[in-house]
Design a protein around this motif. Structure first.
Motif, PDB file in Angstrom:
ATOM      1  N   SER A  18       0.815  -1.224   0.000  1.00  0.00           N
ATOM      2  CA  SER A  18       0.000   0.000   0.000  1.00  0.00           C
ATOM      3  C   SER A  18       0.845   1.268   0.000  1.00  0.00           C
ATOM      4  CB  SER A  18      -0.931   0.002   1.215  1.00  0.00           C
ATOM      5  OG  SER A  18      -0.162   0.097   2.406  1.00  0.00           O
ATOM      6  N   CYS A  20       2.852   2.328   2.451  1.00  0.00           N
ATOM      7  CA  CYS A  20       2.894   3.016   3.746  1.00  0.00           C
ATOM      8  C   CYS A  20       4.312   3.374   4.202  1.00  0.00           C
ATOM      9  CB  CYS A  20       2.139   2.254   4.818  1.00  0.00           C
ATOM     10  SG  CYS A  20       2.808   0.650   5.219  1.00  0.00           S
ATOM     11  N   SER A  24       5.387   7.284   4.232  1.00  0.00           N
ATOM     12  CA  SER A  24       5.730   7.830   5.552  1.00  0.00           C
ATOM     13  C   SER A  24       7.070   8.546   5.515  1.00  0.00           C
ATOM     14  CB  SER A  24       5.774   6.717   6.602  1.00  0.00           C
ATOM     15  OG  SER A  24       4.502   6.151   6.783  1.00  0.00           O
ATOM     16  N   ALA A  47      -1.458   1.998  -3.475  1.00  0.00           N
ATOM     17  CA  ALA A  47      -0.322   2.868  -3.150  1.00  0.00           C
ATOM     18  C   ALA A  47      -0.447   4.202  -3.883  1.00  0.00           C
ATOM     19  CB  ALA A  47       0.995   2.179  -3.498  1.00  0.00           C
ATOM     20  N   ASN A  50      -3.099   6.237  -2.210  1.00  0.00           N
ATOM     21  CA  ASN A  50      -2.593   6.765  -0.940  1.00  0.00           C
ATOM     22  C   ASN A  50      -1.653   7.946  -1.171  1.00  0.00           C
ATOM     23  OD1 ASN A  50      -4.051   4.947   0.595  1.00  0.00           O
ATOM     24  ND2 ASN A  50      -2.376   3.472   0.729  1.00  0.00           N
TER      25      ASN A  50
END
Length: 176
Positions: A18, A20, A24, A47, A50
């Motif tokens: 995804s 993350c 981040s 992804a 996001n």
């Protein structure tokens, strides 16, 4: 990992899922750029969504690939991060239902000993890391010693295994 991130670095997130981890890191430092790589088109679609939702689309690229197969050999990264499938095949049927029933098998199965993808990434990452570049993995709680050994055998230095808040091995890494 964050203490090793400096302005302007390029990051490759292998097995991004995804996105993350990559997203981040990009969120923490505005000058970073990164590529998320995954074999799953569905994961890459998530992804990308996001990244858009977080306003990071301009700094994150995504590529569908079986590990490094579609990463151009002339691309160099300062840091490669990865959360590859690392669960032993024989353990998967006994996982908690919410993991076993809702995570794709492709994202879980690390083959017979759980180290299949680590071996490949440790070996192949050397072509894509800049001199002094870092390689970091999320690992299973019982894989710290194995990752130390894999990284050392491949010539990585400054090898570390970091524990999570429960005191279990969770991240392993080294410097090329």
């Amino acid at each position: 990992v964050l203490k090793d991130v400096l302005p302007g670095m390029r990051i490759l997130d292998m097995c991004t899922g995804s996105g993350c981890i990559l997203l981040s890191l990009l969120h923490e430092e505005e000058s970073l750029r990164g590529t998320g790589a995954d074999v799953s088109a569905e994961a890459l679609a998530v992804a990308g969504e996001n990244a858009a939702r977080l306003g990071l689309s301009g700094r994150a690229d995504f590529v569908q690939t079986d590990l490094f197969a579609e990463i151009p050999e002339d691309e160099q990264f300062d840091i490669i991060v990865s959360n590859p499938p690392y669960i032993r095949s024989d353990v998967i049927p006994g996982l908690m239902e919410e993991v076993r029933e809702h995570e794709p098998l492709l994202a879980l199965d690390g083959h017979e000993d759980g180290l299949f993808f680590y071996r490949r990434i440790v070996r192949e990452a050397k072509r894509y890391l800049k001199a002094g570049g870092r390689l970091f993995f999320e690992i299973g709680f019982d894989q710290g010693d194995a990752l130390r050994e894999l990284l050392a055998e491949a010539g990585y230095k400054d090898i570390t295994v970091i524990k999570d808040l429960a005191g279990l091995d969770r991240v392993a890494g080294g410097r090329l």
